[in-house]
Design a protein around this motif. Structure first.
Motif, PDB file in Angstrom:
ATOM      1  N   UNK A 472       0.664  -1.095   0.052  1.00  0.00           N
ATOM      2  CA  UNK A 472       0.095   0.103   0.175  1.00  0.00           C
ATOM      3  C   UNK A 472       1.317   0.993   0.173  1.00  0.00           C
ATOM      4  N   UNK A 473       2.160   1.138   0.491  1.00  0.00           N
ATOM      5  CA  UNK A 473       2.710   2.206   0.656  1.00  0.00           C
ATOM      6  C   UNK A 473       3.471   2.672  -0.515  1.00  0.00           C
ATOM      7  N   UNK A 497      -2.454 -15.276   2.313  1.00  0.00           N
ATOM      8  CA  UNK A 497      -1.749 -13.889   3.165  1.00  0.00           C
ATOM      9  C   UNK A 497      -2.928 -13.415   2.572  1.00  0.00           C
ATOM     10  N   UNK A 498      -3.879 -13.289   2.483  1.00  0.00           N
ATOM     11  CA  UNK A 498      -5.289 -12.562   2.181  1.00  0.00           C
ATOM     12  C   UNK A 498      -5.662 -11.119   2.563  1.00  0.00           C
ATOM     13  N   UNK A 499      -4.849 -10.487   3.977  1.00  0.00           N
ATOM     14  CA  UNK A 499      -4.402  -9.364   3.636  1.00  0.00           C
ATOM     15  C   UNK A 499      -3.604  -8.584   2.245  1.00  0.00           C
ATOM     16  N   UNK A 500      -2.573  -9.310   2.182  1.00  0.00           N
ATOM     17  CA  UNK A 500      -1.812  -8.914   0.921  1.00  0.00           C
ATOM     18  C   UNK A 500      -2.617  -8.944  -0.566  1.00  0.00           C
ATOM     19  N   UNK A 501      -3.074 -10.593  -0.506  1.00  0.00           N
ATOM     20  CA  UNK A 501      -4.507 -10.705  -1.656  1.00  0.00           C
ATOM     21  C   UNK A 501      -5.062  -9.200  -1.982  1.00  0.00           C
ATOM     22  N   UNK A 502      -5.828  -8.581  -1.030  1.00  0.00           N
ATOM     23  CA  UNK A 502      -6.751  -7.926  -1.405  1.00  0.00           C
ATOM     24  C   UNK A 502      -5.522  -6.585  -1.192  1.00  0.00           C
ATOM     25  N   UNK A 503      -4.536  -5.444  -0.725  1.00  0.00           N
ATOM     26  CA  UNK A 503      -3.734  -5.043  -0.903  1.00  0.00           C
ATOM     27  C   UNK A 503      -2.886  -5.070  -2.478  1.00  0.00           C
ATOM     28  N   UNK A 504      -2.844  -6.391  -2.672  1.00  0.00           N
ATOM     29  CA  UNK A 504      -2.408  -6.320  -3.937  1.00  0.00           C
ATOM     30  C   UNK A 504      -3.278  -5.839  -5.554  1.00  0.00           C
ATOM     31  N   UNK A 505      -4.580  -6.547  -5.086  1.00  0.00           N
ATOM     32  CA  UNK A 505      -5.575  -6.065  -6.026  1.00  0.00           C
ATOM     33  C   UNK A 505      -5.996  -4.821  -6.412  1.00  0.00           C
ATOM     34  N   UNK A 523      -1.400   0.186 -10.270  1.00  0.00           N
ATOM     35  CA  UNK A 523      -2.209   1.159 -10.489  1.00  0.00           C
ATOM     36  C   UNK A 523      -1.520   2.694 -10.391  1.00  0.00           C
ATOM     37  N   UNK A 524      -2.255   3.621 -11.498  1.00  0.00           N
ATOM     38  CA  UNK A 524      -1.569   5.103 -11.344  1.00  0.00           C
ATOM     39  C   UNK A 524      -2.652   5.461  -9.874  1.00  0.00           C
ATOM     40  N   UNK A 525      -3.827   5.302  -9.788  1.00  0.00           N
ATOM     41  CA  UNK A 525      -4.688   5.372  -8.896  1.00  0.00           C
ATOM     42  C   UNK A 525      -5.382   4.201  -8.110  1.00  0.00           C
ATOM     43  N   UNK A 526      -4.773   3.954  -6.880  1.00  0.00           N
ATOM     44  CA  UNK A 526      -5.466   2.547  -6.438  1.00  0.00           C
ATOM     45  C   UNK A 526      -7.032   2.875  -5.700  1.00  0.00           C
ATOM     46  N   UNK A 527      -7.130   1.595  -5.886  1.00  0.00           N
ATOM     47  CA  UNK A 527      -8.951   0.618  -5.853  1.00  0.00           C
ATOM     48  C   UNK A 527      -9.253   1.728  -4.349  1.00  0.00           C
ATOM     49  N   UNK A 528     -10.634   2.087  -4.002  1.00  0.00           N
ATOM     50  CA  UNK A 528     -11.257   2.993  -2.496  1.00  0.00           C
ATOM     51  C   UNK A 528     -10.520   2.120  -1.751  1.00  0.00           C
ATOM     52  N   UNK A 529      -9.598   1.713  -0.618  1.00  0.00           N
ATOM     53  CA  UNK A 529      -9.869   0.857  -0.052  1.00  0.00           C
ATOM     54  C   UNK A 529     -10.286   0.660   1.845  1.00  0.00           C
ATOM     55  N   UNK A 651     -16.627  -2.951   2.161  1.00  0.00           N
ATOM     56  CA  UNK A 651     -15.474  -2.277   1.264  1.00  0.00           C
ATOM     57  C   UNK A 651     -16.275  -1.905   1.228  1.00  0.00           C
ATOM     58  N   UNK A 652     -15.925  -0.812   1.254  1.00  0.00           N
ATOM     59  CA  UNK A 652     -16.538   1.056   0.460  1.00  0.00           C
ATOM     60  C   UNK A 652     -15.837   1.009  -1.008  1.00  0.00           C
ATOM     61  N   UNK A 653     -15.410   0.148  -1.234  1.00  0.00           N
ATOM     62  CA  UNK A 653     -15.470  -0.087  -3.057  1.00  0.00           C
ATOM     63  C   UNK A 653     -14.328  -0.924  -3.012  1.00  0.00           C
TER      64      UNK A 653
END
Length: 661
Positions: A472-473, A497-505, A523-529, A651-653
């Motif tokens: 995410x950084x 690693x489900x948290x990493x999987x979500x962060x990757x997506x 991504x140029x603009x990460x999806x809402x997390x 999730x809100x996104x």
């Protein structure tokens, strides 16, 4: 109450006298020959070239990242530490030179100890005979594994130095403290085993010599933290990184017990338990005899227990560790013992023989059919002196380095990227998921690895979260991720690693495919997390939890150990635990999971069924699986509470939508 100091006569560890007469001279030369035999058999020097297998992946990473200045506890974490390249050197930078020098130096410390024992102490001939028999018997430990060897040698060296300090100068114990400290930064589990020896030894010694015991304990308690901190700081680390190195290392070790447990033949387990009982009985006999070897007999018990767990958590090739280590620990324990049976009373003789039988019988059973008993002529690979035959390599390290590179060329050719991929990556930063670092070495990648060196080793929610935060950084995350579908033991690369999987997506998108290797681009603009809490509920182990509404669900499942489970985790292993994900379209997957990652949260709709579905997810934002239910099962669930707390989030996104949306 102090024990009276035993009168061990010539068997005691007392200053040697100059051999007088032909008989004494012949015995002394025989002792020297036996010491030389043990010294040669325990030659520990080991180095590596690149191979295309799982172990080579992380060995290459440890060597490669050392040359880039990566800091443990800050940039990376693994079961091995910042000095691992000394025990596992590969031809990167000057690693071969440093590694060989360190290993030869450790071996020469053993040689110096044996020389001191020959000239400075009156060790009886029978004790030397036991060492000379046990050293070749345990020598396979140093090379049976493709990676381990020098680390086990250091463990044995710590035991020998600690045992010698019972009557020798304090410098021997100081040397043991220093080696144990170095080992903590080479391989954390091995360092902990060595640390247990040097701290428990003075406590056992206090029964006979409180003054000396207090002095040694102070040296151990103060020396280890100081040496570890100094060495860690010299690698570029900080004190906060050092604390995180130990915290994350313990997390990996504890999670490994349930994530990678693997059963094996029960006769080997029974043999191991009998063998451990034999060492406990031996310590009791030496206590009963008021023998000077008693403190070391007690001090090695935690080491044997830890290596028992190492051997039987994952009972495949690891099972040999305990049985090949046992002869070396037995020799180190008995080297300073009074073995003059003529001075033992009848009860002592019976107890001593029973203890040795408990050790020897399971060892002989396990080693039956091995080279040691059915070959009178050892082959190049089966001989306990096979490693020493390569001592000539050390005369020309430049030529050795070149040869290792040439042996690696085949792997470089197999893992060399096609030209379009090389040009695309260029000088961009790259992470490799889950961790085939041979790619980095073969293609000169500008590697920026996940903090947990192998993503499938992020066995706990804490470790998984560390990898997720890295992704995410926006300042530190790599520009590309090379993704491979490399399941281990029926596991799922992203469910591991489900948290990493979500962060990757949320932070990466599909770029291109190269065979079975997928390239993801930041991504140029990460999806809402964003996520918000919906409700807390429970689920029954073995029964599915259904989430019917059409929402983007994230579920945090808190698998809590029962008392039986805690005991199994600490003393032995936790069997496999599985998760079954299913969806309304009839598709389902069942994969083994690390239980401790479930509390971090599983985004059900972004877990793909396979590599093709993974490509679909990152390319279109949808999965064909569309999972909306999860069940926990498997033999390991007996160690967890049957009713499980579940926190449900929305999730809100977008977190991966189905075709039906």
């Amino acid at each position: 109450m102090k024990w009276p100091r035993p009168n061990l006569g010539t068997a005691a560890v007392t200053p040697a006298r100059v051999p007088v007469g032909l008989r004494d001279l012949a015995i002394w030369h025989l002792k020297a020959a036996l010491a030389l035999l043990a010294f040669v058999a325990l030659y520990p020097v080991k180095y590596h070239f690149l191979r295309y297998n799982f172990d080579s992946f992380w060995v290459a990473a440890l060597n490669y990242l050392h040359t880039t200045g990566a800091v443990f506890g800050k940039d990376i974490e693994f079961t091995y530490g910042p000095l691992a390249y000394l025990a596992l050197p590969m031809p990167f930078g000057n690693n071969i030179e440093y590694g060989v020098a360190f290993q030869v130096g450790s071996w020469l410390v053993l040689g110096a100890l044996l020389v001191w024992l020959l000239f400075g102490q009156r060790i009886p001939l029978v004790n030397w005979c036991i060492l000379a028999v046990c050293a070749p018997a345990g020598a396979q430990l140093l090379r049976a594994s493709p990676t381990d060897g020098p680390d086990y040698f250091l463990e044995v060296l710590v035991v020998l130095l600690t045992a010698a300090s019972v009557a020798g100068p304090v410098i021997l114990y100081v040397a043991a403290v220093a080696i144990a400290s170095v080992l903590l930064l080479i391989k954390l589990s091995g360092g902990i085993a060595a640390l247990a020896v040097i701290l428990l030894f003075p406590l056992a010694l206090a029964r006979t010599d409180r003054t000396r015991a207090a002095r040694l304990l102070c040296l151990g308690v103060s020396g280890v933290p100081a040496i570890v901190a100094i060495l860690f700081l010299t690698t570029g680390g900080t004190l906060s990184a050092l604390l995180k190195y130990f915290r994350a290392g313990f997390e990996i070790s504890s999670g490994y017990n349930a994530a990678l447990s693997l059963e094996g033949p029960r006769d080997a387990l029974l043999a191991a338990l009998v063998l451990l009982a034999g060492f406990v009985a031996l310590a009791a006999v030496l206590h009963f005899r008021k023998d000077r070897a008693f403190p070391i007999a007690v001090a090695v018990l935690p080491l044997l227990f830890l290596e028992f767990k190492h051997s039987f958590v994952r009972q495949d090739a690891h099972v040999e560790i305990l049985f090949k280590l046992a002869p070396l620990i037995l020799a180190a324990t008995l080297l300073f013992a009074d073995l003059n049976i003529g001075r033992w009373d009848r009860q002592g003789k019976a107890m001593g023989l029973a203890a040795l039988a408990l050790i020897a019988a399971p060892w002989l059973y396990f080693e039956r059919g091995h080279y040691y008993f059915h070959k009178f002529v050892w082959t190049e690979t089966s001989s306990p002196f096979a490693s020493f035959a390569r001592v000539g390599d050390l005369t020309n390290l430049a030529a050795l380095n070149q040869r290792l590179w040439e042996q690696s060329d085949t792997i470089f050719e197999l893992t060399h990227f096609p030209r379009p991929l090389r040009e695309l990556l260029g000088d961009h930063t790259v992470a490799i998921f889950p961790g085939n670092f041979v790619f980095a070495a073969a293609n000169g990648l500008r590697l920026r690895p996940f903090p947990v060196l192998l993503s499938d080793s992020a066995y706990t929610s804490y470790l998984d979260a560390w990898d997720a935060e890295f992704v995410k950084d926006p300042k530190n995350r790599p520009e590309f991720v090379l993704f491979q579908w490399l399941p281990i033991d029926e596991r799922h690369p992203l469910l591991d690693c489900p948290q990493t999987a979500q962060a990757l997506y949320q932070n990466y998108e599909f770029d291109s495919m190269y065979g079975r290797l997928m390239l993801l681009r930041a991504r140029r603009q990460p999806l809402s997390a964003g996520m918000h809490f919906v409700r807390q509920t429970t689920m029954t182990v073995g029964q599915p939890l259904h989430l019917i509404e059409e929402r983007e669900w994230v579920v945090r499942i808190f698998l809590n150990y029962t008392l039986r489970g805690r005991l199994a985790e600490f003393f032995f292993r936790v069997p496999a635990v599985f998760a079954t994900l299913s969806g309304p379209n009839g598709r389902s997957i069942t994969n083994r999971i690390p239980p401790a990652v479930m509390s971090g949260g599983v985004a059900l709709r972004i877990i793909p069924a396979d590599l093709d579905d993974t490509q679909r997810l990152f390319e279109t934002g949808r999965t064909a699986a569309a999972f909306d239910s999860i069940a926990i099962s498997g033999p390991g669930v007996a160690d967890f509470a049957p009713i499980v707390r579940v926190d449900v989030y929305e999730s809100s996104g977008p977190t991966g939508s189905s075709d039906k949306r």
